[in-house]
Write a protein that holds these residues in place. Structure first.
Motif, short mmCIF file in Angstrom:
data_model
loop_
_atom_site.label_atom_id
_atom_site.label_comp_id
_atom_site.label_asym_id
_atom_site.label_seq_id
_atom_site.Cartn_x
_atom_site.Cartn_y
_atom_site.Cartn_z
N GLY A 1 0.82 -1.20 0.00
CA GLY A 1 0.00 0.00 0.00
C GLY A 1 0.85 1.25 0.00
O GLY A 1 2.09 1.17 -0.07
N PRO A 2 0.25 2.42 0.07
CA PRO A 2 1.03 3.66 0.09
C PRO A 2 1.78 3.83 1.41
O PRO A 2 1.33 3.38 2.46
N PHE A 3 2.93 4.48 1.32
CA PHE A 3 3.74 4.79 2.50
C PHE A 3 4.09 3.49 3.23
O PHE A 3 4.66 2.60 2.64
N LEU A 4 3.73 3.35 4.49
CA LEU A 4 4.12 2.17 5.27
C LEU A 4 3.00 1.14 5.40
O LEU A 4 3.09 0.22 6.20
N ARG A 5 1.95 1.29 4.61
CA ARG A 5 0.83 0.35 4.71
C ARG A 5 1.09 -0.91 3.87
O ARG A 5 1.55 -0.83 2.73
N ARG A 6 0.77 -2.07 4.45
CA ARG A 6 0.88 -3.34 3.75
C ARG A 6 -0.33 -4.19 4.10
O ARG A 6 -0.91 -4.07 5.17
N ARG A 7 -0.70 -5.09 3.18
CA ARG A 7 -1.85 -5.97 3.40
C ARG A 7 -1.48 -7.39 3.05
O ARG A 7 -0.78 -7.65 2.07
N TRP A 8 -2.03 -8.33 3.85
CA TRP A 8 -2.01 -9.75 3.52
C TRP A 8 -3.46 -10.26 3.52
O TRP A 8 -4.25 -9.88 4.39
N GLU A 9 -3.78 -11.09 2.55
CA GLU A 9 -5.04 -11.80 2.52
C GLU A 9 -4.71 -13.29 2.54
O GLU A 9 -3.97 -13.77 1.68
N ILE A 10 -5.25 -14.01 3.52
CA ILE A 10 -4.85 -15.37 3.80
C ILE A 10 -6.09 -16.26 3.89
O ILE A 10 -7.05 -15.92 4.59
N THR A 11 -6.07 -17.39 3.19
CA THR A 11 -7.21 -18.28 3.19
C THR A 11 -7.52 -18.81 4.59
O THR A 11 -6.62 -19.20 5.33
N VAL A 12 -8.81 -18.83 4.91
CA VAL A 12 -9.27 -19.46 6.15
C VAL A 12 -9.64 -20.89 5.81
O VAL A 12 -10.47 -21.14 4.92
N LEU A 13 -9.04 -21.84 6.49
CA LEU A 13 -9.25 -23.25 6.20
C LEU A 13 -10.60 -23.73 6.76
O LEU A 13 -11.16 -23.14 7.69
N GLU A 14 -11.08 -24.80 6.18
CA GLU A 14 -12.34 -25.38 6.63
C GLU A 14 -12.24 -25.78 8.11
O GLU A 14 -11.25 -26.40 8.54
N GLY A 15 -13.23 -25.39 8.88
CA GLY A 15 -13.26 -25.73 10.30
C GLY A 15 -12.59 -24.73 11.21
O GLY A 15 -12.75 -24.79 12.43
N GLU A 16 -11.83 -23.76 10.64
CA GLU A 16 -11.19 -22.76 11.48
C GLU A 16 -12.21 -21.73 11.96
O GLU A 16 -13.11 -21.33 11.21
N ASP A 17 -12.05 -21.30 13.18
CA ASP A 17 -12.94 -20.33 13.79
C ASP A 17 -12.50 -18.92 13.39
O ASP A 17 -11.36 -18.52 13.66
N ALA A 18 -13.41 -18.17 12.78
CA ALA A 18 -13.06 -16.85 12.27
C ALA A 18 -12.64 -15.91 13.39
O ALA A 18 -11.68 -15.13 13.25
N HIS A 19 -13.35 -15.95 14.50
CA HIS A 19 -13.02 -15.04 15.61
C HIS A 19 -11.64 -15.36 16.17
O HIS A 19 -10.83 -14.44 16.41
N ALA A 20 -11.34 -16.63 16.35
CA ALA A 20 -10.04 -17.00 16.90
C ALA A 20 -8.91 -16.60 15.96
O ALA A 20 -7.83 -16.19 16.39
N LEU A 21 -9.18 -16.68 14.65
CA LEU A 21 -8.14 -16.39 13.67
C LEU A 21 -7.79 -14.90 13.61
O LEU A 21 -6.71 -14.53 13.16
N THR A 22 -8.70 -14.05 14.06
CA THR A 22 -8.44 -12.61 14.02
C THR A 22 -7.75 -12.09 15.29
O THR A 22 -7.46 -10.89 15.38
N GLN A 23 -7.49 -12.97 16.25
CA GLN A 23 -6.80 -12.54 17.46
C GLN A 23 -5.32 -12.31 17.17
O GLN A 23 -4.72 -13.01 16.34
N PRO A 24 -4.69 -11.32 17.83
CA PRO A 24 -3.31 -10.94 17.49
C PRO A 24 -2.32 -12.10 17.45
O PRO A 24 -1.50 -12.18 16.52
N GLU A 25 -2.38 -12.98 18.42
CA GLU A 25 -1.41 -14.09 18.44
C GLU A 25 -1.54 -14.95 17.20
O GLU A 25 -0.54 -15.34 16.57
N ALA A 26 -2.79 -15.26 16.80
CA ALA A 26 -3.00 -16.07 15.61
C ALA A 26 -2.58 -15.32 14.35
O ALA A 26 -1.99 -15.92 13.43
N VAL A 27 -2.87 -14.02 14.30
CA VAL A 27 -2.51 -13.23 13.12
C VAL A 27 -0.99 -13.18 12.95
O VAL A 27 -0.48 -13.40 11.85
N TRP A 28 -0.28 -12.89 14.02
CA TRP A 28 1.17 -12.81 13.92
C TRP A 28 1.78 -14.15 13.57
O TRP A 28 2.81 -14.22 12.86
N ASN A 29 1.18 -15.22 13.99
CA ASN A 29 1.66 -16.54 13.62
C ASN A 29 1.54 -16.75 12.11
O ASN A 29 2.47 -17.27 11.47
#
Length: 507
Positions: free
Chosen positions: A230-258
Motif C-alpha cells: 500500500g502507500p507509504f508504510l501500509r501493507r496488506r495480507w489476505e490469507i485463506t481461512v481453512l475449513e473448520g477454522e474459527d473466524a473469531h479465533a483467527l483474528t486474534q493478534p497471536e493467531a494473526v502474527w503466527n
C-alpha cells in the motif's frame, strides 16, 4: 398534516443516490457537474475509517480527473509494478507486469491507495458542490416507483423522524446487501467462488524493502495467500481461512502474527485491521427496473485477485451519469429514453462479468500447486506462457455502431499541454485527422480535436484502427470512421450534450 399536504412538501430531486461509498460519491460528483439536483442518503454517520479497497487503475483515475480529485489523491498513492504468482518454494509461476509511465488515459496504469484518503477527498469536495444534498444517518425503508417519479421514505436517525423525498430516478450504490436491489427484486448469477479469507492490514514501523513493491500471490494449496503493498508504510495480507477454522479465533493478534511470521515480526509493524471476509462472485440478473437502478457492489461482487471491485463501481457510474443527465434534463424522452437506460446494463454487465470470471480463474490458480496444466488452464489471456498480457475486456453492445464501437479511447494531450478532458469533460468529442475534419459541421455542444490541435491524436487513432471517431462523455467510442461519409454517419448518432458547455473550459 394530510397525506396530500405531506406529498406537496416533499423535497424533489433529479436523482437520489442510496449509499455514500466511493461509487455513490463519484456518481454524486458527476451528476452535480451536469447541473442536476441530487440527494445522497447514507445510513452511517461517517466514512469507514479503515482500509478496504486498495487498487484502482487509469480508467478510474480519468474519472477522478473529471471531478477534480485526481491531483489530490495521486500524491497519496503508491507505485505498482505488477503482480507475481509464486509456488510454495518461491518459484515464479506467472508474471503480470503492469505498464509503467503515463499511458493512453493520461495517467499511470495502476495505483495503490488507502480508501479513507479517497473518501475524505470525495466528501470534502462534495460538501462544497451546489445542488448536491448529503444526508447521513438516514435509514431508507420504503422505495416506490410511481411511474413518473420515485417516492422514498427514510428515518432520520439523528432525531427519529420519518421523512420523504421524490426523485426522478434512484440509484442504489448501497453495497452487497443492497436495499434497492431488494426493491428491484432480482436474483444473482453465481460464478461459484465463495471462500473465507482473513484480511490483515498493517502499518510498518519503518520501510522493509525485502517485502517488495509487487503484489504477490502465494499459490500454496495448503494455505493460499496474497501480499499487497500500500502507500507509504501500509501493507496488506489476505490469507485463506481453512475449513473448520474459527473466524473469531483467527483474528486474534497471536493467531494473526503466527500467520504473518513468514514475512513479518510483531516488532516490525502494528496491526491496523484484521477481519474475515467471504469473497463472492455474483452478478445481478437485472440492473434496472423502471426508475430504480443499481451500481457497484449492489449489482456485482468479485473476488479481490484483480483489484477490480471499486473500479467496477466507478465504471458503472461513468457509464450511467451522462445518460441520467440527458433524461433528467428532458433531452431524451419516450422510447429513446428507455433505450438509453437499457444500454447501461447491456454495456456494463458483460464487462463486469468478464472481470469477475477472470478473477475467479486467477483464484483457481492461487489454490492450485501451480502445475503447468493448471497454469495454462487458469490463464485468462495470452498464449499459455508465464507472462500475462492485458485483461481489460470491452463493454457490451449498446449505443455505437460497427466493430470499433464501445472501445475505451485514450485522452489526447492538446497543443497547449492540457489533457483533452480538461477542456471537454462531460461532452461528446470528435477526434479526427485534420484533413478528414476540415469544414465539418458539428452538433451543438460537440467538441472537435484534430491531429493539428492535439499532436498525439494520431497515435490514439492508430491504436483504435481508424482515422476518426466520436467519443461519448464516458470516453468509449460510438464507432470508427475512415471516410467523411462514415464520420458524418457517426455524427448522426450523437445525442444532445448532457450539460451546458462550461465557459471557463472553452478553447
Amino acid at each position: 398534516m394530510t397525506t396530500q399536504e405531506a406529498m406537496q412538501t416533499e423535497e424533489e430531486y433529479d436523482v437520489a443516490i442510496v449509499g455514500y461509498g466511493p461509487t455513490g460519491a463519484t456518481l454524486a460528483h458527476l451528476l452535480g457537474d451536469c447541473g442536476l439536483k441530487v440527494a445522497v442518503l447514507e445510513r452511517e454517520s461517517a466514512a469507514y475509517h479503515l482500509p478496504r479497497a486498495v487498487h484502482f487503475d487509469a480508467e478510474v483515475m480519468q474519472v477522478l480527473q473529471w471531478i477534480g480529485a485526481a491531483e489530490k489523491i495521486e500524491p497519496l498513492t503508491a507505485f505498482h509494478p505488477g503482480m507475481r504468482f509464486v509456488d510454495p518454494d518461491g518459484k515464479l509461476l506467472l508474471d503480470w507486469p503492469r505498464p509503467q509511465g503515463i499511458g493512453p488515459q493520461g495517467w499511470r496504469a495502476n495505483y495503490r491507495f488507502h480508501q479513507p484518503d479517497l473518501e475524505r477527498i470525495l466528501r470534502e469536495d462534495l460538501a462544497r458542490r451546489p445542488g448536491v444534498s448529503i444526508r447521513t444517518r438516514c435509514d431508507v425503508f420504503l422505495v416506490e416507483d410511481r411511474g413518473d417519479h420515485v417516492h422514498l421514505r427514510y428515518e432520520d436517525m439523528s432525531c427519529g423522524r420519518v421523512r420523504g423525498i421524490r426523485a426522478k430516478y434512484v440509484v442504489g450504490c448501497d453495497g452487497a446487501r443492497s436495499l434497492i436491489r431488494r426493491f428491484i427484486d432480482t436474483g444473482m448469477e453465481d460464478y461459484g467462488f465463495h471462500e473465507r479469507w482473513l484480511v490483515v492490514d498493517v502499518i510498518l514501523n519503518q520501510e522493509k524493502p525485502e517485502l517488495g513493491d509487487h503484489s504477490i500471490q502465494y499459490c500454496d494449496p495448503k494455505r493460499p495467500a496474497t501480499y499487497v503493498r500500500g502507500p507509504f508504510l501500509r501493507r496488506r495480507w489476505e490469507i485463506t481461512v481453512l475449513e473448520g477454522e474459527d473466524a473469531h479465533a483467527l483474528t486474534q493478534p497471536e493467531a494473526v502474527w503466527n500467520l504473518l511470521s513468514p514475512w513479518l515480526r510483531p516488532d516490525e509493524a502494528r496491526l491496523e485491521r484484521t477481519a474475515v471476509y467471504v469473497f463472492h462472485s455474483l452478478v445481478a440478473d437485472d440492473w434496472r427496473r423502471g426508475r430504480l437502478i443499481l451500481a457497484g457492489d449492489a449489482c456485482h461482487q468479485t473476488p479481490p485477485f484483480m483489484g477490480q471491485g471499486m473500479c467496477a463501481g466507478v465504471r458503472d457510474v461513468a457509464n450511467l451519469y451522462w445518460k441520467l443527465a440527458l433524461l433528467c434534463q428532458g433531452k431524451v424522452t419516450g422510447a429513446a429514453a428507455e433505450a438509453l437506460l437499457d444500454s447501461y446494463e447491456s454495456e456494463r454487465k458483460p464487462n463486469a462479468r468478464e472481470y469477475i470470471q477472470t478473477a475467479v480463474r486467477l483464484g483457481g490458480l492461487i489454490n492450485t500447486c501451480g502445475t503447468e496444466a493448471a497454469l495454462r488452464a487458469a490463464l485468462p489471456v495470452g498464449d499459455g506462457s508465464a507472462r500475462m498480457t492485458s485483461i481489460a475486456p470491452p463493454i457490451g453492445p449498446g449505443l455505437g455502431s460497427g466493430p470499433l464501437a464501445g472501445r475505451l479511447f485514450g485522452q489526447p494531450c492538446l497543443a497547449d499541454g492540457r489533457l483533452m478532458d480538461r477542456a471537454f469533460a462531460h461532452r461528446f468529442v470528435v477526434v479526427a485527422h485534420a484533413d478528414l475534419a476540415a469544414g465539418l459541421t458539428l452538433p451543438d455542444g460537440v467538441a472537435l480535436v484534430t491531429t493539428d490541435t492535439a499532436p498525439d491524436a494520431a497515435a490514439h487513432l492508430e491504436r483504435l484502427g481508424a482515422r476518426a471517431t466520436v467519443l461519448r462523455p464516458d470516453r468509449h467510442t460510438l464507432g470508427g470512421a475512415d471516410t467523411r461519409a462514415e464520420l458524418e454517419a457517426l455524427l448522426a448518432r450523437i445525442l444532445p450534450a448532457p450539460i451546458p458547455t462550461p465557459e471557463p473550459e472553452m478553447i
